[in-house]
Design a protein around this motif. Structure first.
Motif, PDB file in Angstrom:
ATOM      1  N   LEU A  26       0.836  -1.205   0.000  1.00 27.81           N
ATOM      2  CA  LEU A  26       0.000   0.000   0.000  1.00 27.81           C
ATOM      3  C   LEU A  26       0.868   1.251   0.000  1.00 27.81           C
ATOM      4  N   GLN A  27       1.884   1.270   0.843  1.00 25.91           N
ATOM      5  CA  GLN A  27       2.770   2.445   0.890  1.00 25.91           C
ATOM      6  C   GLN A  27       3.515   2.641  -0.425  1.00 25.91           C
ATOM      7  N   ARG A  28       4.016   1.558  -0.998  1.00 28.78           N
ATOM      8  CA  ARG A  28       4.749   1.664  -2.268  1.00 28.78           C
ATOM      9  C   ARG A  28       3.827   2.103  -3.402  1.00 28.78           C
ATOM     10  N   SER A  29       2.562   1.662  -3.380  1.00 30.23           N
ATOM     11  CA  SER A  29       1.639   2.073  -4.443  1.00 30.23           C
ATOM     12  C   SER A  29       1.361   3.572  -4.360  1.00 30.23           C
ATOM     13  N   LEU A  30       1.275   4.111  -3.149  1.00 37.86           N
ATOM     14  CA  LEU A  30       1.092   5.560  -3.003  1.00 37.86           C
ATOM     15  C   LEU A  30       2.309   6.317  -3.534  1.00 37.86           C
ATOM     16  N   GLN A  31       3.498   5.801  -3.281  1.00 40.90           N
ATOM     17  CA  GLN A  31       4.716   6.425  -3.810  1.00 40.90           C
ATOM     18  C   GLN A  31       4.711   6.405  -5.332  1.00 40.90           C
ATOM     19  N   LEU A  33       2.034   6.335  -7.285  1.00 39.99           N
ATOM     20  CA  LEU A  33       1.044   7.323  -7.730  1.00 39.99           C
ATOM     21  C   LEU A  33       1.608   8.738  -7.638  1.00 39.99           C
ATOM     22  N   ALA A  34       2.327   9.014  -6.553  1.00 39.52           N
ATOM     23  CA  ALA A  34       2.910  10.350  -6.367  1.00 39.52           C
ATOM     24  C   ALA A  34       3.912  10.670  -7.469  1.00 39.52           C
ATOM     25  N   GLY A  35       4.548   9.662  -8.016  1.00 34.28           N
ATOM     26  CA  GLY A  35       5.483   9.874  -9.116  1.00 34.28           C
ATOM     27  C   GLY A  35       4.805   9.980 -10.471  1.00 34.28           C
ATOM     28  N   ARG A  36       3.489   9.861 -10.489  1.00 35.51           N
ATOM     29  CA  ARG A  36       2.751   9.878 -11.751  1.00 35.51           C
ATOM     30  C   ARG A  36       1.711  10.994 -11.793  1.00 35.51           C
ATOM     31  N   GLY A  37       1.960  12.102 -11.111  1.00 36.82           N
ATOM     32  CA  GLY A  37       1.063  13.248 -11.206  1.00 36.82           C
ATOM     33  C   GLY A  37      -0.078  13.252 -10.214  1.00 36.82           C
ATOM     34  N   VAL A  38       0.027  12.454  -9.180  1.00 35.73           N
ATOM     35  CA  VAL A  38      -1.007  12.408  -8.145  1.00 35.73           C
ATOM     36  C   VAL A  38      -0.399  12.932  -6.850  1.00 35.73           C
ATOM     37  N   ALA A  39      -1.013  13.957  -6.279  1.00 32.98           N
ATOM     38  CA  ALA A  39      -0.567  14.490  -4.989  1.00 32.98           C
ATOM     39  C   ALA A  39      -1.315  13.753  -3.882  1.00 32.98           C
ATOM     40  N   ILE A  40      -0.575  13.210  -2.944  1.00 30.88           N
ATOM     41  CA  ILE A  40      -1.176  12.514  -1.803  1.00 30.88           C
ATOM     42  C   ILE A  40      -1.383  13.558  -0.709  1.00 30.88           C
ATOM     43  N   ARG A  41      -2.632  13.860  -0.411  1.00 36.74           N
ATOM     44  CA  ARG A  41      -2.969  14.891   0.582  1.00 36.74           C
ATOM     45  C   ARG A  41      -3.001  14.346   2.000  1.00 36.74           C
ATOM     46  N   SER A  42      -3.597  13.177   2.182  1.00 37.93           N
ATOM     47  CA  SER A  42      -3.616  12.536   3.504  1.00 37.93           C
ATOM     48  C   SER A  42      -3.916  11.061   3.323  1.00 37.93           C
ATOM     49  N   VAL A  43      -3.513  10.279   4.316  1.00 39.04           N
ATOM     50  CA  VAL A  43      -3.719   8.837   4.278  1.00 39.04           C
ATOM     51  C   VAL A  43      -4.179   8.391   5.660  1.00 39.04           C
ATOM     52  N   ALA A  72      -8.602  13.303 -15.375  1.00 37.89           N
ATOM     53  CA  ALA A  72     -10.049  13.112 -15.378  1.00 37.89           C
ATOM     54  C   ALA A  72     -10.350  11.746 -14.758  1.00 37.89           C
ATOM     55  N   PRO A  73     -11.594  11.509 -14.341  1.00 39.21           N
ATOM     56  CA  PRO A  73     -11.913  10.248 -13.662  1.00 39.21           C
ATOM     57  C   PRO A  73     -11.493   8.981 -14.405  1.00 39.21           C
ATOM     58  N   LEU A  74     -11.770   8.879 -15.694  1.00 41.94           N
ATOM     59  CA  LEU A  74     -11.399   7.664 -16.420  1.00 41.94           C
ATOM     60  C   LEU A  74      -9.889   7.521 -16.579  1.00 41.94           C
ATOM     61  N   ALA A  75      -9.199   8.631 -16.745  1.00 41.45           N
ATOM     62  CA  ALA A  75      -7.735   8.584 -16.821  1.00 41.45           C
ATOM     63  C   ALA A  75      -7.151   8.168 -15.471  1.00 41.45           C
ATOM     64  N   LEU A  76      -7.735   8.639 -14.389  1.00 45.12           N
ATOM     65  CA  LEU A  76      -7.284   8.230 -13.060  1.00 45.12           C
ATOM     66  C   LEU A  76      -7.553   6.741 -12.857  1.00 45.12           C
ATOM     67  N   LEU A  77      -8.719   6.271 -13.267  1.00 44.90           N
ATOM     68  CA  LEU A  77      -9.016   4.838 -13.177  1.00 44.90           C
ATOM     69  C   LEU A  77      -7.965   4.028 -13.927  1.00 44.90           C
ATOM     70  N   ASP A  78      -7.610   4.452 -15.127  1.00 42.53           N
ATOM     71  CA  ASP A  78      -6.592   3.740 -15.906  1.00 42.53           C
ATOM     72  C   ASP A  78      -5.255   3.707 -15.162  1.00 42.53           C
ATOM     73  N   LEU A  79      -4.899   4.809 -14.529  1.00 38.59           N
ATOM     74  CA  LEU A  79      -3.652   4.850 -13.763  1.00 38.59           C
ATOM     75  C   LEU A  79      -3.736   3.886 -12.578  1.00 38.59           C
ATOM     76  N   LEU A  80      -4.849   3.870 -11.871  1.00 37.50           N
ATOM     77  CA  LEU A  80      -4.997   2.951 -10.738  1.00 37.50           C
ATOM     78  C   LEU A  80      -4.869   1.495 -11.195  1.00 37.50           C
ATOM     79  N   LEU A  81      -5.471   1.163 -12.326  1.00 36.64           N
ATOM     80  CA  LEU A  81      -5.374  -0.199 -12.851  1.00 36.64           C
ATOM     81  C   LEU A  81      -3.942  -0.536 -13.265  1.00 36.64           C
ATOM     82  N   GLU A  82      -3.243   0.439 -13.817  1.00 34.69           N
ATOM     83  CA  GLU A  82      -1.841   0.228 -14.201  1.00 34.69           C
ATOM     84  C   GLU A  82      -0.978  -0.028 -12.969  1.00 34.69           C
ATOM     85  N   VAL A  83      -1.193   0.746 -11.907  1.00 30.66           N
ATOM     86  CA  VAL A  83      -0.424   0.554 -10.677  1.00 30.66           C
ATOM     87  C   VAL A  83      -0.741  -0.812 -10.071  1.00 30.66           C
TER      88      VAL A  83
END
Length: 170
Positions: A26-31, A33-43, A72-83
């Motif tokens: 879980l921690q590595r997946s957040l890292q 995402l952070a390297g792919r244009g996603v800002a982690i605000r809180s966990v 956008a939502p679908l692009a974010l979904l694609d990124l989540l599936l890729e991770v």
């Protein structure tokens, strides 16, 4: 990054990946995402919940993250599936054990329904392993569909679900 409302994702795993425990994944997946244009605000903290529908399988480790992104939502979904795939997720059977599960729970209170994505997540309000960690980081959250406050949604869960979902850190 846009800041016109929060985005929440749920993280879960019940199988190790690459020698690491589910919490590490879980921690590595957040890292990642952070390297792919996603800002982690809180966990949230990590929560343990029994596997379903087969409680004989390993317990899940769950968390919720508030993020921000220009995707956008679908692009974010694609990124989540890729991770998920990069962490060994194989989709063979619904509700099977997994090395990583990333679900888009709420995207800026957007209501969206297409064959690939329903927002907010259609089962989030019935899952203790989503609502309890979400309450940690978003105590004033309301379901965009029903308008119900998170405290009410948690109260409507079965006692067995609430008791079986336990904070495992800090």
């Amino acid at each position: 990054m846009k800041s016109d409302g929060p985005i929440y994702i749920a993280l879960g795993a019940n199988l190790p990946f690459d020698g690491g425990a589910p919490q590490d994944t879980l921690q590595r997946s957040l890292q990642m995402l952070a390297g792919r244009g996603v800002a982690i605000r809180s966990v949230s903290g990590f929560w343990r919940s029994p596997a379903w529908p087969d409680p004989g399988k390993p317990d899940y480790v769950n968390a919720i993250a508030e993020i921000d992104t220009d995707l956008a939502p679908l692009a974010l979904l694609d990124l989540l599936l890729e991770v998920e795939a990069r962490f060994g997720r194989v989709r063979e059977a619904q509700w099977d054990s997994r090395t990583l599960d990333l679900d888009l729970i709420d995207y800026r209170r957007c209501l969206h329904n297409c064959d690939r994505l329903v927002l907010p997540h259609p089962r989030a309000t019935r899952r203790a392993f989503v609502l309890l960690p979400l309450q940690e980081i978003a105590p004033d959250w309301h379901d965009p569909v029903s308008g119900k406050a998170i405290k009410r949604l948690i109260a409507e869960l079965s006692e067995a679900d609430r008791v079986a979902t336990v904070r495992i850190d800090g």
